[in-house]
Structure formats: C-alpha cells, structure tokens
Design a protein around this motif. Structure first.
Motif, PDB file in Angstrom:
ATOM      1  N   GLU A 167     -18.811 -18.533  -0.668  1.00  0.00           N
ATOM      2  CA  GLU A 167     -18.474 -17.701  -1.827  1.00  0.00           C
ATOM      3  C   GLU A 167     -18.991 -16.285  -1.643  1.00  0.00           C
ATOM      4  O   GLU A 167     -18.307 -15.301  -1.936  1.00  0.00           O
ATOM      5  CB  GLU A 167     -19.115 -18.290  -3.101  1.00  0.00           C
ATOM      6  N   LEU A 168     -20.223 -16.179  -1.113  1.00  0.00           N
ATOM      7  CA  LEU A 168     -20.820 -14.861  -0.947  1.00  0.00           C
ATOM      8  C   LEU A 168     -20.073 -14.042   0.098  1.00  0.00           C
ATOM      9  O   LEU A 168     -19.848 -12.842  -0.080  1.00  0.00           O
ATOM     10  CB  LEU A 168     -22.295 -15.003  -0.553  1.00  0.00           C
ATOM     11  N   ILE A 169     -19.683 -14.703   1.190  1.00  0.00           N
ATOM     12  CA  ILE A 169     -18.979 -13.983   2.249  1.00  0.00           C
ATOM     13  C   ILE A 169     -17.613 -13.522   1.746  1.00  0.00           C
ATOM     14  O   ILE A 169     -17.154 -12.427   2.045  1.00  0.00           O
ATOM     15  CB  ILE A 169     -18.837 -14.860   3.512  1.00  0.00           C
ATOM     16  N   LEU A 170     -16.956 -14.359   0.936  1.00  0.00           N
ATOM     17  CA  LEU A 170     -15.671 -13.967   0.355  1.00  0.00           C
ATOM     18  C   LEU A 170     -15.824 -12.732  -0.513  1.00  0.00           C
ATOM     19  O   LEU A 170     -15.020 -11.812  -0.472  1.00  0.00           O
ATOM     20  CB  LEU A 170     -15.131 -15.102  -0.526  1.00  0.00           C
ATOM     21  N   ALA A 171     -16.916 -12.726  -1.317  1.00  0.00           N
ATOM     22  CA  ALA A 171     -17.113 -11.635  -2.262  1.00  0.00           C
ATOM     23  C   ALA A 171     -17.575 -10.363  -1.572  1.00  0.00           C
ATOM     24  O   ALA A 171     -17.178  -9.258  -1.927  1.00  0.00           O
ATOM     25  CB  ALA A 171     -18.126 -12.040  -3.326  1.00  0.00           C
ATOM     26  N   GLN A 172     -18.455 -10.517  -0.575  1.00  0.00           N
ATOM     27  CA  GLN A 172     -19.009  -9.341   0.103  1.00  0.00           C
ATOM     28  C   GLN A 172     -18.981  -9.564   1.602  1.00  0.00           C
ATOM     29  O   GLN A 172     -20.007  -9.885   2.212  1.00  0.00           O
ATOM     30  CB  GLN A 172     -20.457  -9.102  -0.350  1.00  0.00           C
ATOM     31  N   PRO A 173     -17.821  -9.414   2.229  1.00  0.00           N
ATOM     32  CA  PRO A 173     -17.683  -9.791   3.641  1.00  0.00           C
ATOM     33  C   PRO A 173     -18.449  -8.925   4.634  1.00  0.00           C
ATOM     34  O   PRO A 173     -18.555  -9.289   5.801  1.00  0.00           O
ATOM     35  CB  PRO A 173     -16.171  -9.684   3.902  1.00  0.00           C
ATOM     36  N   THR A 174     -18.994  -7.780   4.177  1.00  0.00           N
ATOM     37  CA  THR A 174     -19.647  -6.936   5.165  1.00  0.00           C
ATOM     38  C   THR A 174     -21.168  -6.998   5.090  1.00  0.00           C
ATOM     39  O   THR A 174     -21.864  -6.169   5.684  1.00  0.00           O
ATOM     40  CB  THR A 174     -19.218  -5.467   4.998  1.00  0.00           C
ATOM     41  N   VAL A 175     -21.695  -7.969   4.360  1.00  0.00           N
ATOM     42  CA  VAL A 175     -23.155  -8.099   4.297  1.00  0.00           C
ATOM     43  C   VAL A 175     -23.604  -9.077   5.383  1.00  0.00           C
ATOM     44  O   VAL A 175     -23.339 -10.274   5.282  1.00  0.00           O
ATOM     45  CB  VAL A 175     -23.596  -8.618   2.911  1.00  0.00           C
ATOM     46  N   PRO A 176     -24.282  -8.601   6.419  1.00  0.00           N
ATOM     47  CA  PRO A 176     -24.617  -9.471   7.554  1.00  0.00           C
ATOM     48  C   PRO A 176     -25.504 -10.657   7.179  1.00  0.00           C
ATOM     49  O   PRO A 176     -25.415 -11.722   7.791  1.00  0.00           O
ATOM     50  CB  PRO A 176     -25.333  -8.540   8.540  1.00  0.00           C
ATOM     51  N   LEU A 177     -26.374 -10.469   6.180  1.00  0.00           N
ATOM     52  CA  LEU A 177     -27.288 -11.551   5.797  1.00  0.00           C
ATOM     53  C   LEU A 177     -26.554 -12.838   5.451  1.00  0.00           C
ATOM     54  O   LEU A 177     -26.991 -13.938   5.801  1.00  0.00           O
ATOM     55  CB  LEU A 177     -28.126 -11.091   4.593  1.00  0.00           C
ATOM     56  N   ASP A 226     -26.837 -12.691  -6.595  1.00  0.00           N
ATOM     57  CA  ASP A 226     -28.201 -13.189  -6.494  1.00  0.00           C
ATOM     58  C   ASP A 226     -28.287 -14.646  -6.919  1.00  0.00           C
ATOM     59  O   ASP A 226     -29.046 -15.430  -6.360  1.00  0.00           O
ATOM     60  CB  ASP A 226     -29.142 -12.350  -7.364  1.00  0.00           C
ATOM     61  N   ALA A 227     -27.493 -15.004  -7.924  1.00  0.00           N
ATOM     62  CA  ALA A 227     -27.510 -16.391  -8.393  1.00  0.00           C
ATOM     63  C   ALA A 227     -26.947 -17.332  -7.325  1.00  0.00           C
ATOM     64  O   ALA A 227     -27.475 -18.419  -7.102  1.00  0.00           O
ATOM     65  CB  ALA A 227     -26.712 -16.518  -9.682  1.00  0.00           C
ATOM     66  N   TRP A 228     -25.886 -16.919  -6.654  1.00  0.00           N
ATOM     67  CA  TRP A 228     -25.336 -17.743  -5.578  1.00  0.00           C
ATOM     68  C   TRP A 228     -26.372 -17.933  -4.468  1.00  0.00           C
ATOM     69  O   TRP A 228     -26.534 -19.012  -3.917  1.00  0.00           O
ATOM     70  CB  TRP A 228     -24.073 -17.104  -4.982  1.00  0.00           C
ATOM     71  N   ARG A 229     -27.100 -16.846  -4.165  1.00  0.00           N
ATOM     72  CA  ARG A 229     -28.126 -16.938  -3.113  1.00  0.00           C
ATOM     73  C   ARG A 229     -29.229 -17.884  -3.532  1.00  0.00           C
ATOM     74  O   ARG A 229     -29.721 -18.684  -2.742  1.00  0.00           O
ATOM     75  CB  ARG A 229     -28.722 -15.560  -2.858  1.00  0.00           C
ATOM     76  N   GLU A 230     -29.636 -17.777  -4.799  1.00  0.00           N
ATOM     77  CA  GLU A 230     -30.699 -18.640  -5.310  1.00  0.00           C
ATOM     78  C   GLU A 230     -30.257 -20.099  -5.211  1.00  0.00           C
ATOM     79  O   GLU A 230     -31.012 -20.963  -4.758  1.00  0.00           O
ATOM     80  CB  GLU A 230     -30.995 -18.263  -6.769  1.00  0.00           C
ATOM     81  N   LEU A 231     -29.001 -20.355  -5.601  1.00  0.00           N
ATOM     82  CA  LEU A 231     -28.482 -21.726  -5.554  1.00  0.00           C
ATOM     83  C   LEU A 231     -28.472 -22.231  -4.118  1.00  0.00           C
ATOM     84  O   LEU A 231     -28.896 -23.361  -3.836  1.00  0.00           O
ATOM     85  CB  LEU A 231     -27.074 -21.770  -6.159  1.00  0.00           C
ATOM     86  N   ALA A 232     -28.013 -21.368  -3.192  1.00  0.00           N
ATOM     87  CA  ALA A 232     -27.999 -21.774  -1.780  1.00  0.00           C
ATOM     88  C   ALA A 232     -29.392 -22.145  -1.309  1.00  0.00           C
ATOM     89  O   ALA A 232     -29.593 -23.151  -0.636  1.00  0.00           O
ATOM     90  CB  ALA A 232     -27.433 -20.650  -0.927  1.00  0.00           C
ATOM     91  N   GLU A 233     -30.379 -21.316  -1.690  1.00  0.00           N
ATOM     92  CA  GLU A 233     -31.740 -21.579  -1.229  1.00  0.00           C
ATOM     93  C   GLU A 233     -32.292 -22.867  -1.816  1.00  0.00           C
ATOM     94  O   GLU A 233     -33.005 -23.614  -1.137  1.00  0.00           O
ATOM     95  CB  GLU A 233     -32.638 -20.385  -1.554  1.00  0.00           C
ATOM     96  N   ILE A 234     -31.968 -23.154  -3.080  1.00  0.00           N
ATOM     97  CA  ILE A 234     -32.426 -24.416  -3.669  1.00  0.00           C
ATOM     98  C   ILE A 234     -31.784 -25.585  -2.936  1.00  0.00           C
ATOM     99  O   ILE A 234     -32.444 -26.579  -2.614  1.00  0.00           O
ATOM    100  CB  ILE A 234     -32.087 -24.478  -5.172  1.00  0.00           C
ATOM    101  N   TYR A 235     -30.485 -25.490  -2.645  1.00  0.00           N
ATOM    102  CA  TYR A 235     -29.821 -26.568  -1.914  1.00  0.00           C
ATOM    103  C   TYR A 235     -30.467 -26.790  -0.558  1.00  0.00           C
ATOM    104  O   TYR A 235     -30.663 -27.918  -0.119  1.00  0.00           O
ATOM    105  CB  TYR A 235     -28.332 -26.246  -1.720  1.00  0.00           C
ATOM    106  N   ILE A 236     -30.816 -25.688   0.112  1.00  0.00           N
ATOM    107  CA  ILE A 236     -31.429 -25.811   1.433  1.00  0.00           C
ATOM    108  C   ILE A 236     -32.764 -26.536   1.330  1.00  0.00           C
ATOM    109  O   ILE A 236     -33.073 -27.407   2.151  1.00  0.00           O
ATOM    110  CB  ILE A 236     -31.579 -24.436   2.111  1.00  0.00           C
ATOM    111  N   CYS A 237     -33.555 -26.190   0.296  1.00  0.00           N
ATOM    112  CA  CYS A 237     -34.848 -26.882   0.120  1.00  0.00           C
ATOM    113  C   CYS A 237     -34.654 -28.380  -0.009  1.00  0.00           C
ATOM    114  O   CYS A 237     -35.484 -29.163   0.451  1.00  0.00           O
ATOM    115  CB  CYS A 237     -35.538 -26.423  -1.171  1.00  0.00           C
TER     116      CYS A 237
END
Lengths: 204, 302
Positions: free
Chosen positions: B191-201, B167-178
């Motif tokens: 990083e997220l895809i490496l950690a959880q490669p089967t999550v389509p989001l 969740d923290a990685w996602r939050e960081l990504a979203e802040i960077y996007i803003c």
C-alpha cells in the motif's frame, strides 16, 4: 559431567548489553553473546563478549544474517563461538520471552546446543539505578529436554553469575554518566558503516 | 521519518543547548516540527523556559504550545507531577478546550488509568468521530497494555477511514513484523509503495519482509525491490546492497542442480560487491576484511 552447566558473564559483555537497552528505552533491542567453555572447568560457560544488534524491526532476517556472518567471522578467529542471545522487551512490565527471541535462540542452539538466552529484567535494572544490587539484571533461559525455553530459577547454587563481582557498580556509574550515548549497534553500522559495532573505543 | 540532514541539524542544536549555548526555543520548535521523541531533553529545556517568567512572557501566545509539549514530554519520562501542573495551567487558560482534553486523556494513560482514559476517549469520539489523534491514542493504549491483537484491530479500523495516513500503515507493518505476520506486513508495504513509489525506505522494508518470507518467487521479487532501493537512493543504501548479495546467494541455493546459468545475476552480484568493498575501504577500512570474507561465504554457499 557432574552438575548442571553454569553461565558466567564478563563485565564488558554485560555492560554493553544493558547500555544498549538503555539507549533505546522505547524499543525492543537484542544482541548476540559470544564465549567458550572455561579452560579450567567444562561445567562453566564463559560469556566474554557481546555485540548489540538491533533496535528496530528485529524480526527481519536480512540484517540478522549479515550481522551473524560478520560476527562469526571476527570472533571465530579468537576461538569464540556464538553461545547465546540477549533480548530486551519494549514494555517495562513485559516479562515474557517472545517468539522471535525463542526462534533466534533455537537457531543458535543448532550450532551450540547449550546456548543461553538472556532477557533483560527491567525491575532489577530499575532497582540497580536506585543503588540496589541484586545480581545480574537479566533472566537466564535455557532449553530443557522438551526443547522449550525455560527460565532458570535463582536458588542456592546460582547458575548465572557476573564474572567480576563489581560489574554492577561499574554499570551503575556508567548509567549515571549516561554512557549509553556512546554505544553502537549493528543497526547503527548499517545506517552508517563508519560506526564501529565492535565498540572497541567504548571502554577506553 | 527524519532525513539525515534534519537529524544532523537537530543534534547540532541539541548539543548547543546542552552546553549552554542558547537556542532552546529553536530546538523545541524543531523537535515539534520533525515529530521526534526526545522527551528528556524537551523536559529539561522546556522547563528552563517555563520556570523563568521573563523567558515565558517572551514567548507570547506560543507559551501554551510549550506547556503542551512539556506536559507530553513529562508524561513520557514519568514525571507525572510536572505533567499535572502543566495540564492544570492549560485547563485554567482554556476551560472548554478539546485539545486540552486530549492531553488530560494522555495523562490518565500515563498514570495507568486505562479504563478512565478509554472512557474519556470514547466520549470524545462521540462528539468528534473523525478525531485522528484520539483514534491513534486508542491504538497506543492497546499497545502499551500489551494487547497487540487489539492494537491491530483498532489500527485496521482507523485505516479504513484514514487510508492515506502513511505513518499508520508503517506502524501497522511494524506491529505485524513483531508478531512475525510477514504476509500482512508485506501488504502494508505494498500500500505504501503504491501511494509513494519514490520513497526508498518502503522498497527496502518490503524487500526485507519478502526475503524473510522466503521461497523462490519472494526472493526474486525481494531482489528487484533491493535494486529499486539502490536506484532511488543513488546507490548509497548499504542494507539494499547487502540485500542483493543475500538474495543472489539464497536464490542460487534454491536453484542448485537445475543448471540455471544467470549471467545478469552474477554481473549484478559483482557490481554490488564492488560497491560495498569500495565504500568500506573508504569509510570503514578496519572492517573491510570481514566484509570480504562475508561476501566470499555468501558466494560459496551458492
């Protein structure tokens, strides 16, 4: 051309945009403005329609491009162009126009040079919710000679008005009845295409 | 992240409680479990239980969890008096609790007493340097005051210690996007895809960021990740289908005049177009003409 261009926003567009912002109080939201020059007066730009766009990750291109393609297609047939952009900041006390908003505004200006950017004014909206009507709850920005976006100061001759004087009364009623639950944006449509981003049933 | 199924169930319960059909406690438990933010409903229904002595005593030990939940919901909806009352009750019951201390810190935040909240959190961290919630409150405070760069700094420090917090990685990504720092956002999604490669989001968001960055290589990669999103989501992801169309169109524009005939690419494009048209015909027939002309203009521009 005599004076400066005036901008007039129709009730339907105005209310949709504010309801959208109220539905997603904890996010940045944005929307697109559609309209044309008034038939009787080329010094007035009438914003007659609005499409609420996104409430998440608004700085990403793909959803924006898809939305603009379909919006242009739909409204072009009715003789309406994309004439501006609406933005509501995430934080209550943030009154600045962010870079993303300026970028989208610049892009729209390329096709419609007199484009308007409207920023939600949270203080005015809060005042409206307690019954104080201070005019449109948005700040108008236009592009000046240096191609920067500047807020249009409200002075004697108002450059930004509500087309229907009772729009704020109607908006206030909708806020009380929590009408924002019914508003659909393009994000909702992309998550579930059966949701209608045109909001055709909203005011029926 | 909440699945569609969970969201439907939550909304069903919410409707039921809103219309007087009971089930308030189940609703509140589900909100806690799914970690969603429905503060106005939580406040309303939580208070209806807490203000009724019978209902309250029926909860037994769970009463205190509810006080905590309602306190936080009250802060989120700026009903600070309610929040103060709840915190007082909790403090009386648990005089030495650090958990209550955290809620008190949040109350300081809600009141806008940033400096005091910061002091409280710093002293907590001295005793418990690995308290994840407090670390995250710091990030939240920076964000709430509009110090986005500071929020990024704190969040990066947090991730150095707790690098498995998705969740923290996602939050960081979203802040960077803003902030339109797309390269940095891309790194987070990697990083997220490496950690959880089967999550389509994650595949989808990564593709969106790469497309936004632009350039031939990024567009090719974006297309691959839109394709993997479609595969992982069983072909149901409208955004990914559109993504393929956009990538194909943009890539063709870039390679115009280089006479690159890519059969597989146009096959994929027509497959995707067909899938989209089929879906719109079934679920949004009024929008089908718009979709068709949008797809046509994407092909034309290529």
């Amino acid at each position: 051309m005599g004076g400066e261009l005036r901008y007039e926003i129709g009730q339907s567009a105005y209310i949709k945009l504010v309801l959208h912002a109220l539905k997603h109080k904890t996010s940045t939201v944005n929307g697109v403005l559609l309209g044309r020059f008034a038939s009787h007066n080329e010094e007035v730009l009438e914003i007659s329609e609005a499409v609420p766009l996104f409430h998440s990750q608004i700085a990403l291109l793909p959803p924006l491009e898809i939305a603009l393609l379909q919006i242009e297609e739909y409204f072009g047939v009715q003789g309406l162009s994309i004439v501006g952009y609406f933005h509501a900041n995430e934080r209550f006390d943030d009154r600045e126009l962010c870079n993303v908003a300026k970028n989208v505004g610049d892009h729209i200006s390329r096709y419609f040079p007199q484009a308007a950017v409207l920023l939600l004014d949270n203080m005015k909206l809060e005042a409206l919710q307690s019954g104080k009507d201070g005019g449109p709850v948005m700040q108008l920005y236009t592009r000046d000679a240096s191609k920067g976006w500047k807020p249009v100061v409200a002075d004697g001759k108002s450059r930004f008005t509500l087309k229907e004087p009772s729009a704020n009364v109607v908006l206030h009623d909708y806020i009380i009845s929590e009408k924002w639950h019914d508003i659909v944006d393009f994000d909702d449509h992309l998550d579930d295409i059966s949701k209608d981003w045109l909001n055709t049933e909203l005011f029926k | 992240m909440v699945s569609k199924f969970d969201e439907l169930e939550l909304n069903k319960l919410e409707n039921q409680v809103d219309n007087g059909g009971g089930g308030a406690w189940e609703y509140l438990c589900l909100v806690r479990k799914l970690k969603v933010r429905r503060s106005d409903k939580v406040l309303k229904h939580g208070l209806s239980i807490l203000n009724d002595p019978n209902k309250r005593s029926n909860l037994g030990g769970d009463e205190w969890i509810l006080y905590e939940q309602v306190a936080i919901a009250a802060m989120d909806t700026q009903c600070l008096d309610v929040a103060k009352e709840c915190v007082k009750v909790l403090r009386k019951r648990f005089p030495d609790s650090k958990r209550v201390g955290r809620v008190e810190g949040m109350l300081l935040e809600a009141k806008g007493s940033w400096a005091e909240a910061e002091k409280a959190y710093s002293s907590f961290l001295e005793d418990n340097p690995l308290d994840q919630v407090i670390h995250k409150r710091r990030v939240a405070m920076a964000k709430a005051q509009g110090n986005t760069l500071e929020a990024i700094e704190w969040l990066n420090k947090y991730l150095e210690i707790f690098m498995a917090d998705h969740d923290a990685w996602r939050e960081l990504a979203e802040i960077y996007i803003c902030l339109q720092m797309y390269k940095q956002a891309a790194f987070c999604y990697e990083e997220l895809i490496l950690a959880q490669p089967t999550v389509p989001l994650y595949h989808l968001s990564y593709a969106d960021v790469l497309y936004t960055l632009g350039g031939s290589e990024n567009l090719q990669t974006a297309k691959r990740y839109y394709a993997s999103t479609i595969e992982l989501s069983g072909g149901k992801n409208t955004r990914a289908l559109f993504g393929i169309c956009l990538c194909t169109s943009a890539i063709a524009q870039l390679t115009k005049g280089r006479n690159k005939e890519d059969r597989s690419s146009s096959d994929l494009q027509s497959l995707v177009a067909t899938a989209l048209e089929k879906d719109y015909k079934r679920r949004a027939p009024s929008k089908l003409p718009l979709l068709t002309s949008a797809l046509r203009s994407l092909k034309l521009s290529s």
